[in-house]
Design a protein around this motif. Structure first.
Motif, mmCIF file in Angstrom:
data_model
loop_
_atom_site.group_PDB
_atom_site.id
_atom_site.type_symbol
_atom_site.label_atom_id
_atom_site.label_comp_id
_atom_site.label_asym_id
_atom_site.label_seq_id
_atom_site.Cartn_x
_atom_site.Cartn_y
_atom_site.Cartn_z
ATOM 1 N N ASP A 35 -4.350 -29.969 -77.768
ATOM 2 C CA ASP A 35 -4.927 -31.305 -77.913
ATOM 3 C C ASP A 35 -6.385 -31.221 -78.358
ATOM 4 O OD1 ASP A 35 -6.146 -30.363 -75.650
ATOM 5 O OD2 ASP A 35 -5.240 -31.833 -74.282
ATOM 6 N N GLN A 36 -7.015 -32.382 -78.490
ATOM 7 C CA GLN A 36 -8.404 -32.437 -78.974
ATOM 8 C C GLN A 36 -9.353 -31.763 -77.980
ATOM 9 O OE1 GLN A 36 -8.676 -33.537 -81.915
ATOM 10 N NE2 GLN A 36 -10.846 -33.939 -82.316
ATOM 11 N N ILE A 37 -9.050 -31.866 -76.693
ATOM 12 C CA ILE A 37 -9.916 -31.239 -75.678
ATOM 13 C C ILE A 37 -9.895 -29.727 -75.823
ATOM 14 C CG2 ILE A 37 -10.226 -30.886 -73.197
ATOM 15 C CD1 ILE A 37 -9.132 -33.688 -72.754
ATOM 16 N N PHE A 38 -8.701 -29.161 -76.059
ATOM 17 C CA PHE A 38 -8.590 -27.711 -76.243
ATOM 18 C C PHE A 38 -9.405 -27.251 -77.450
ATOM 19 C CE2 PHE A 38 -6.658 -24.039 -78.266
ATOM 20 C CZ PHE A 38 -6.577 -23.135 -77.210
ATOM 21 N N LEU A 39 -9.311 -27.983 -78.560
ATOM 22 C CA LEU A 39 -10.048 -27.613 -79.766
ATOM 23 C C LEU A 39 -11.558 -27.685 -79.546
ATOM 24 C CD1 LEU A 39 -7.840 -29.443 -82.423
ATOM 25 C CD2 LEU A 39 -7.905 -26.990 -81.927
ATOM 26 N N ARG A 40 -11.987 -28.717 -78.822
ATOM 27 C CA ARG A 40 -13.413 -28.824 -78.521
ATOM 28 C C ARG A 40 -13.897 -27.634 -77.694
ATOM 29 N NH1 ARG A 40 -13.538 -35.259 -76.846
ATOM 30 N NH2 ARG A 40 -13.455 -36.102 -78.978
ATOM 31 N N ARG A 41 -13.095 -27.292 -76.681
ATOM 32 C CA ARG A 41 -13.477 -26.145 -75.841
ATOM 33 C C ARG A 41 -13.516 -24.855 -76.646
ATOM 34 N NH1 ARG A 41 -9.710 -27.319 -70.484
ATOM 35 N NH2 ARG A 41 -10.997 -29.010 -69.601
ATOM 36 N N LEU A 42 -12.566 -24.719 -77.561
ATOM 37 C CA LEU A 42 -12.494 -23.514 -78.382
ATOM 38 C C LEU A 42 -13.765 -23.324 -79.200
ATOM 39 C CD1 LEU A 42 -11.155 -21.175 -79.891
ATOM 40 C CD2 LEU A 42 -9.949 -22.857 -81.305
#
Length: 411
Positions: free
Chosen positions: A315-322
């Motif tokens: 999701d978008q949260i995972f991509l941001r964290r990445l």
């Protein structure tokens, strides 16, 4: 290993589709490293100069100085001197009289401060280590002598090796100056010169040190003192010692430690240190623009990977964290490299004195640039790198991912 950090590490170390992104990424690491390196080195230099100045001040300054809360003088017959001397932590006590004075030598004159010190002052201070000409003698066989600051000696062009050298001293007379003739307005006497000392520039340029009895008579301060210097034994807690002295002396007196005695000077030094820290932090912020650039290009370069990860359930949260992890890795790596390089240089300078001060040998109080590594500064610099790098990464990731999402919707 955390999935986001696994991908972030791979993106940092693996080759990108465009070699330019690799180059910009490592330039970003280098930029952050240079900023961290400059911060820790400059802060260590300021610490070193502060240590040198503190050492020079402490050579003539007492651990504690007692001054009257109001008025100018202390009546010695009512002052609890014996109680202070009876304390286990007390190494010694010196009576001080100080007054502005006019010094004359030949056809030269200079305005400064006459400082009278009682017996034991030479032994309690490190004055012997800062005597640069002549001998450390204030009284010998009933004869009084003066020790001049190097600045005073320079202004008056005094050679202490001249046995006939006499210093004329004029101090204001006590009483109502409006009813005095000019000749009556000053007390004056002459004193032999034994030596010259060099400690702190401000004191060297103004102070002449003489025996207490001679100065008190000239100033009409017999049985009085303008301050009392108290010296503590080694390994004494100055804070606790100060509290005991305050209890003994009472509310009629002020008790000052070495910081309070030179409060303005210390505040100026610390203000300069923090001003330089703020300036270098702005330079570090400018260096993080490289991080913003490299992270933005990386996100654009990995658009295909982002789509694949989304199909796999990211999701978008995972991509941001990445990509936040990627930005933090760039900042942390640069910060660690810069800090290690700065620490090695500071320790080498502290141990071997690699960088010398210019000029002839002995022209300065110290021969090499002073440095002192303070681990609180190391932590502060690392946290600064983390905060600046983290904020730049947050800004970039949110903007770049939002831009990619918009482009995807338009497609």
């Amino acid at each position: 290993m955390n999935t986001t950090f696994f991908f972030a590490k791979r993106y940092l170390l693996a080759r990108k589709s465009h070699n330019l992104i690799n180059i910009i990424t490592w330039i970003s690491v280098l930029g952050v490293g240079v900023g961290a390196f400059a911060l820790i080195v400059v802060l260590s230099v300021f610490n070193g100069f502060e240590k040198v100045i503190s050492t020079m001040i402490s050579q003539l300054s007492a651990d504690l100085v007692i001054e009257p809360a109001s008025g100018k003088t202390i009546q010695l017959d009512t002052f609890p001197m014996e109680q202070i001397l009876a304390l286990d932590a007390t190494r010694g006590v010196v009576k001080i009289v100080e007054e502005d004075a006019l010094f004359r030598y030949g056809n030269r004159q200079h305005v400064g401060v006459l400082r009278g010190v009682s017996e034991g002052y030479e032994a309690l201070t490190a004055m012997d280590s800062i005597t640069i000409q002549g001998s450390l003698i204030l009284e010998y066989s009933g004869q009084h002598y003066a020790m001049l600051g190097s600045g005073v000696a320079w202004y008056l062009d005094i050679n202490p090796r001249n046995p006939a050298a006499l210093l004329q001293v004029l101090v204001p007379s006590r009483g109502n100056p409006s009813v005095m003739q000019f000749e009556q307005a000053f007390n004056q006497d002459a004193i032999s010169i034994s030596g010259i000392y060099s400690s702190q520039q401000e004191m060297d340029a103004t102070h002449v040190i003489v025996p207490y009895d001679w100065a008190a008579k000239l100033m009409e301060y017999e049985g009085m003192a303008t301050s009392i210097d108290v010296f503590a034994k080694s390994k004494t807690s100055i804070k606790e010692f100060k509290q005991k002295i305050k209890q003994i002396s009472g509310s009629d007196f002020l008790v000052k430690d070495q910081f309070e005695q030179q409060e303005t000077l210390y505040q100026i030094m610390r203000s300069e240190k923090w001003a330089i820290y703020i300036i270098l932090t702005f330079i570090l912020i400018m260096a993080t623009f490289n991080v913003i650039g490299s992270l933005s290009m990386l996100i654009v370069d990995k658009r295909k990977d982002i789509n694949i990860l989304k199909y796999l359930g990211a999701d978008q949260i995972f991509l941001r964290r990445l990509f936040l992890a990627e930005g933090l890795m760039i900042s942390v790596l640069g910060g660690i490299i810069g800090l290690l390089a700065g620490i090695i240089l500071v320790l080498a300078q502290e141990r071997f004195g690699l960088l010398k001060l210019g000029g002839e040998l002995g022209a300065f109080v110290i021969d090499v640039y002073p440095v002192q590594l303070v681990w609180q500064d190391v932590m502060m610099v690392f946290l600064t790198v983390m905060v600046v790098g983290g904020l730049s990464a947050v800004f970039t990731v949110y903007k770049a991912l939002k831009r990619i999402k918009t482009l995807r919707l338009m497609e």
